[in-house]
Design a protein around this motif. Structure first.
Motif, mmCIF file in Angstrom:
data_model
loop_
_atom_site.group_PDB
_atom_site.id
_atom_site.type_symbol
_atom_site.label_atom_id
_atom_site.label_comp_id
_atom_site.label_asym_id
_atom_site.label_seq_id
_atom_site.Cartn_x
_atom_site.Cartn_y
_atom_site.Cartn_z
ATOM 1 N N PRO A 304 41.711 47.056 -63.753
ATOM 2 C CA PRO A 304 42.329 46.102 -63.118
ATOM 3 C C PRO A 304 41.027 44.919 -62.939
ATOM 4 C CG PRO A 304 42.329 47.899 -61.627
ATOM 5 C CD PRO A 304 41.708 48.420 -63.012
ATOM 6 N N VAL A 305 41.430 43.471 -62.827
ATOM 7 C CA VAL A 305 40.472 42.620 -62.622
ATOM 8 C C VAL A 305 40.689 42.226 -61.023
ATOM 9 C CG1 VAL A 305 39.725 40.274 -63.105
ATOM 10 C CG2 VAL A 305 40.562 41.585 -65.280
ATOM 11 N N SER A 306 39.807 42.045 -60.305
ATOM 12 C CA SER A 306 39.789 41.535 -58.810
ATOM 13 C C SER A 306 40.124 40.120 -58.947
ATOM 14 C CB SER A 306 38.466 42.008 -58.102
ATOM 15 O OG SER A 306 38.536 41.377 -56.726
ATOM 16 N N ILE A 307 41.034 39.652 -57.901
ATOM 17 C CA ILE A 307 41.152 38.311 -57.862
ATOM 18 C C ILE A 307 41.058 37.876 -56.358
ATOM 19 C CG2 ILE A 307 43.227 38.416 -59.484
ATOM 20 C CD1 ILE A 307 45.029 38.434 -57.292
ATOM 21 N N VAL A 308 40.113 38.840 -55.735
ATOM 22 C CA VAL A 308 39.808 38.199 -54.243
ATOM 23 C C VAL A 308 38.676 37.446 -54.533
ATOM 24 C CG1 VAL A 308 38.444 39.054 -52.259
ATOM 25 C CG2 VAL A 308 40.253 40.587 -53.443
ATOM 26 N N GLY A 309 39.055 36.039 -53.798
ATOM 27 C CA GLY A 309 38.058 34.997 -53.893
ATOM 28 C C GLY A 309 38.437 34.026 -55.211
ATOM 29 N N MET A 310 39.165 34.494 -56.003
ATOM 30 C CA MET A 310 39.456 33.752 -57.115
ATOM 31 C C MET A 310 40.337 32.531 -56.712
ATOM 32 S SD MET A 310 41.415 35.039 -60.739
ATOM 33 C CE MET A 310 40.058 35.971 -60.883
ATOM 34 N N ARG A 311 40.378 31.266 -57.509
ATOM 35 C CA ARG A 311 41.231 30.197 -57.433
ATOM 36 C C ARG A 311 42.802 30.742 -57.479
ATOM 37 N NH1 ARG A 311 40.635 24.856 -59.277
ATOM 38 N NH2 ARG A 311 42.415 25.528 -60.640
ATOM 39 N N LEU A 312 43.581 30.156 -56.654
ATOM 40 C CA LEU A 312 45.117 30.532 -56.757
ATOM 41 C C LEU A 312 45.728 30.480 -58.200
ATOM 42 C CD1 LEU A 312 47.300 31.715 -55.195
ATOM 43 C CD2 LEU A 312 47.851 29.554 -54.254
ATOM 44 N N ASP A 313 45.227 29.374 -58.439
ATOM 45 C CA ASP A 313 45.867 28.927 -60.063
ATOM 46 C C ASP A 313 45.310 30.210 -60.935
ATOM 47 O OD1 ASP A 313 47.304 26.772 -59.252
ATOM 48 O OD2 ASP A 313 45.782 25.350 -59.699
ATOM 49 N N ASP A 314 44.120 30.336 -60.933
ATOM 50 C CA ASP A 314 43.618 31.345 -61.684
ATOM 51 C C ASP A 314 44.335 32.791 -61.587
ATOM 52 O OD1 ASP A 314 41.939 29.326 -63.202
ATOM 53 O OD2 ASP A 314 40.454 29.980 -61.756
ATOM 54 N N ALA A 315 44.602 33.159 -60.401
ATOM 55 C CA ALA A 315 44.850 34.385 -60.166
ATOM 56 C C ALA A 315 46.598 34.435 -60.856
ATOM 57 C CB ALA A 315 45.106 34.703 -58.551
ATOM 58 N N VAL A 316 47.307 33.281 -60.206
ATOM 59 C CA VAL A 316 48.552 33.321 -60.875
ATOM 60 C C VAL A 316 48.847 33.363 -62.065
ATOM 61 C CG1 VAL A 316 50.548 31.700 -60.837
ATOM 62 C CG2 VAL A 316 49.390 32.028 -58.789
ATOM 63 N N SER A 317 47.759 32.797 -62.910
ATOM 64 C CA SER A 317 47.773 32.803 -64.567
ATOM 65 C C SER A 317 47.800 34.280 -64.935
ATOM 66 C CB SER A 317 46.589 32.034 -65.023
ATOM 67 O OG SER A 317 46.831 30.696 -64.775
ATOM 68 N N LEU A 318 46.858 35.035 -64.073
ATOM 69 C CA LEU A 318 46.939 36.708 -64.624
ATOM 70 C C LEU A 318 48.068 37.243 -64.209
ATOM 71 C CD1 LEU A 318 43.062 37.390 -63.197
ATOM 72 C CD2 LEU A 318 43.871 37.178 -65.605
ATOM 73 N N ILE A 319 48.700 36.887 -63.101
ATOM 74 C CA ILE A 319 50.023 37.645 -62.666
ATOM 75 C C ILE A 319 51.389 37.121 -63.546
ATOM 76 C CG2 ILE A 319 51.471 38.057 -60.776
ATOM 77 C CD1 ILE A 319 49.073 37.485 -59.105
ATOM 78 N N LYS A 320 51.428 36.014 -63.796
ATOM 79 C CA LYS A 320 52.441 35.579 -64.530
ATOM 80 C C LYS A 320 52.313 35.917 -66.036
ATOM 81 C CE LYS A 320 51.382 30.823 -65.551
ATOM 82 N NZ LYS A 320 52.037 29.300 -65.429
ATOM 83 N N GLY A 321 53.270 35.881 -66.824
ATOM 84 C CA GLY A 321 53.236 36.250 -68.136
ATOM 85 C C GLY A 321 54.701 36.422 -68.926
#
Length: 711
Positions: A304-321
């Motif tokens: 898994p890729v950590s999204i702590v501290g990541m831009r929200l838009d970038d985190a959302v891009s990883l979660i949606k699909g």
């Protein structure tokens, strides 16, 4: 309309083949310069009323851009503005030369000033504020001058922060008074402690604000610069960065592909703030509001890729699909435990953006109301779910309940698809024109309903307000011109009489090494009523005018910057509906009732008071005066609470298909209960039902036009 627009685009694309940006793509590494060049070209060729990009245009862009960067004037100094002003009349030259020196200067200076502000606000909040000192703050930032020195900047920040802290301090004092009243053993806190807690709250709010600012990248600020340019053409022309385009598509279609959860950034973490009813996360029943998503793993990845501290838009891009793919979330639950949750992504429909209906009962009669939040459609495939199909289905369901009249509620509906308007209008009239559309340099094209069948030929009322815009105005105007419906609402609707098309900028490139360039929403046409008048600026004037909370607030198209002008063309060939016996008398009866309605008088009084409050810009920072001002306002608020106490004699009930769904979906049941509670206090809906009762139908007319329930 489609034909004329395609001809326009073909002409532009052919011309673009020899344009500079297509020949320099591979040699120019600067994506920003490419965007400026491409967008300015598209604007010049495709906009309905293209502006001359000259010194006057440059000055307007300069002013709006600086204001967008620093609206509260708490970053830039007067010396910064003086330095920037060298470019006040050069923005047009920079656009032509693909030069972004001005943007680079302002961007770098803003980052510097924001870094200074991070230090400055902390220094100010380290010391207690004196709320006995008699001073005030002016919040009319537009008229405030830029500060000349660091001392002045510190004082501006001090006043703003003191204002924020004072508000929190007042709330804490009042909360403590309530606690002591309810519990004599409550341990009181000193004013010193309360003031410190208020400062800590303000510090936390600013920390959250700067975290959001830290998430912004250079490209985000460049989008602000681009939009300062394109919005000079008109208020509805807009550049969408790639992720903004995704959000726009979701807003228009009301659906997305993902897990079905709303997320927000909180202290470098991504927090779940809502689980969308019916979505994959909701069905799995493992993700909860308050959960923190720590890591994300795709089904084809090992770790898994950590999204702590990541831009929200970038985190959302990883979660949606895409639908059918799987994603694993590493989630920190509210109780502190950590769980691995696998979710199969799916299409998530945002039900609050879709049409909904209700049965309305009054005495022994049954009526129907359809609420349409927007004219939604799928931008890739119109044949998928859209507003016209849903409205039609809801009317069919209401007809099965033997309704005697129908209300279409378009209040707060900002518009959407033009085609859905034509399709919805066709449900209420025989074949005929619905709207006229004109492209620059061409004769108007009439968009018509070509189906002689009528789904609903009974009494019809349409509710509107100042925020009913664009497509809402087309439908209301058509029904008004045909005298098919009585329009009840504000003095006029929003006044947006223009048509926009979204252009994918990537399609303009023969080759592209810069990634996704985003899209441009461009005003390409104006629309006109079938009577020839434009709704631009003037909107649709209601048959029965009633006051509401927006009555004295400047929120329409005429109050925006750079709106296109009003004009008129020849009327289309249409016949007024002759299905009503007493149309005009019904309007007069309604006007008379409304003029005597005490609830509406109170609403208008409240609207005037709200306008007065909006015009207040000076606030005392002395606690005693601040408290007195709050007390005076609360007294008025208490007086206006009677608006919410109003109760009609109407009852509301969901349709059978929804009641069946509610057996498995308690969230839907709560949403509909809240909606029905709101409707039961709605004086406008009450009057709409009274109008439906008054309308008398010509039965001969109805027998000549049998109702069709065809799909």
């Amino acid at each position: 309309m489609k034909k004329s627009f395609l001809i326009l685009m073909l002409t532009v694309i052919v011309s673009a083949a020899s344009c500079s940006f297509t020949t320099k793509v591979e040699n120019d590494p600067d994506k920003d310069k490419l965007l400026i060049d491409l967008i300015s070209y598209v604007l010049g060729k495709g906009h309905y009323d293209a502006k001359n990009i000259n010194d006057d245009f440059s000055k307007e862009v300069f002013s709006d851009y600086i204001d967008a960067l620093d609206p509260l004037k708490r970053y830039f100094y007067k010396s910064d503005i003086d330095e920037f002003k060298r470019y006040e009349k050069l923005v047009d030259d920079e656009i032509r030369n693909k030069d972004i020196t001005f943007f680079n200067l302002t961007y770098n200076r803003l980052q510097q000033r924001m870094a200074e502000a991070r230090i400055l606000h902390k220094e100010i909040l380290e010391k207690p504020f004196n709320f006995e000192k008699d001073e005030s703050i002016d919040t009319d930032y537009e008229k405030l001058p830029y500060v000349a020195s660091k001392i002045d900047m510190r004082n501006r920040w001090r006043l703003q922060l003191k204002f924020n802290v004072l508000s929190s301090y007042y709330d804490k004092v009042e909360e403590q008074i309530d606690s002591v009243t309810k519990n004599s053993n409550y341990k009181r806190k000193t004013s010193v402690v309360l003031e410190q807690e208020a400062r800590e709250m303000t510090e936390k709010s600013l920390k959250d604000y700067f975290e959001i600012a830290d998430d912004l990248e250079r490209k985000d600020w460049f989008s602000i610069y681009i939009n300062s340019i394109v919005e000079e053409f008109d208020p509805h022309t807009y550049y969408f960065a790639p992720q903004d385009k995704d959000r726009f598509d979701i807003a228009m279609s009301g659906k997305l592909e993902g897990i079905g959860a709303r997320l927000q950034k909180k202290n470098n973490n991504v927090e779940v703030i809502e689980v969308i009813s019916g979505g994959p996360a909701w069905r799995g029943n493992e993700v909860e509001v308050g959960d923190l998503i720590l890591k994300v793993k795709q089904e084809d990845e090992n770790e898994p890729v950590s999204i702590v501290g990541m831009r929200l838009d970038d985190a959302v891009s990883l979660i949606k699909g895409p639908k059918g793919t799987k994603v694993t979330l590493v989630v920190k639950k509210v109780d502190g435990t950590t769980e691995f949750i696998e979710i199969t992504r799916d299409i998530v429909e945002l039900e609050e953006t879709y049409a909904k209906s209700s049965i309305v009962k009054k005495n022994d009669k049954i009526f129907g109301i359809v609420n349409l939040p927007k004219f939604y459609f799928n931008m890739q495939d119109y044949n998928q779910r859209n507003a016209a199909k849903d409205v039609k289905q809801e009317i069919i369901r209401l007809k099965e309940q033997n309704m005697d009249g129908l209300v279409i509620d378009l209040r707060d509906n900002g518009g959407g698809s033009l085609q859905t308007v034509v399709d919805i209008a066709g449900l209420f009239i025989e074949k005929g024109p619905v709207v006229q559309v004109r492209t620059k340099g061409e004769s108007p094209e009439v968009l018509s309903d070509k189906d002689r069948s009528i789904l609903w030929d009974g009494p019809l009322v349409i509710l509107v307000n100042e925020l009913s815009a664009s497509a809402s105005e087309i439908l209301a105007a058509a029904m008004q011109d045909y005298k098919r419906a009585i329009i009840i609402g504000s003095k006029q609707t929003y006044g947006k009489g223009t048509v926009q098309n979204v252009m994918d900028l990537n399609r303009w490139m023969r080759s592209n090494d810069f990634g996704d360039l985003g899209a441009l929403k461009l005003t390409t046409q104006k629309f006109y009523r079938v009577n020839g008048g434009s709704t631009q600026l003037e909107g649709v004037k209601s048959d029965v005018v009633v006051p509401d909370r927006y009555s004295y607030i400047d929120i329409g198209e005429k109050d925006q910057e750079n709106p296109l002008p009003w004009d008129k063309i020849a009327a289309a060939d249409y016949k007024i509906w002759n299905g009503y016996i007493d149309f005009d008398q019904t309007i007069n009866n309604s006007k008379e009732r409304m003029s005597k309605n005490d609830q509406l008088k109170l609403i208008e009084e409240n609207a005037k008071w709200v306008r007065q409050r909006r015009d207040v810009n000076m606030y005392s920072l002395q606690y005693g005066k601040y408290k007195s001002n709050i007390a005076a306002n609360e007294k008025r608020v208490e007086y206006f609470k009677a608006i919410g106490d109003y109760k009609t004699n109407l009852t509301f009930q969901s349709l059978p298909y929804e009641r069946k769904m509610m057996q498995e979906d308690s969230i839907l049941e709560r949403k509909r209960n809240r909606w029905h509670e709101s409707l039961s206090k709605d004086v406008y809906v009450e009057e709409a039902i009274s109008v439906l009762e008054d309308l008398k139908i010509n039965n001969i007319r109805r027998s000549k036009n049998p109702v069709s329930l065809k799909n």
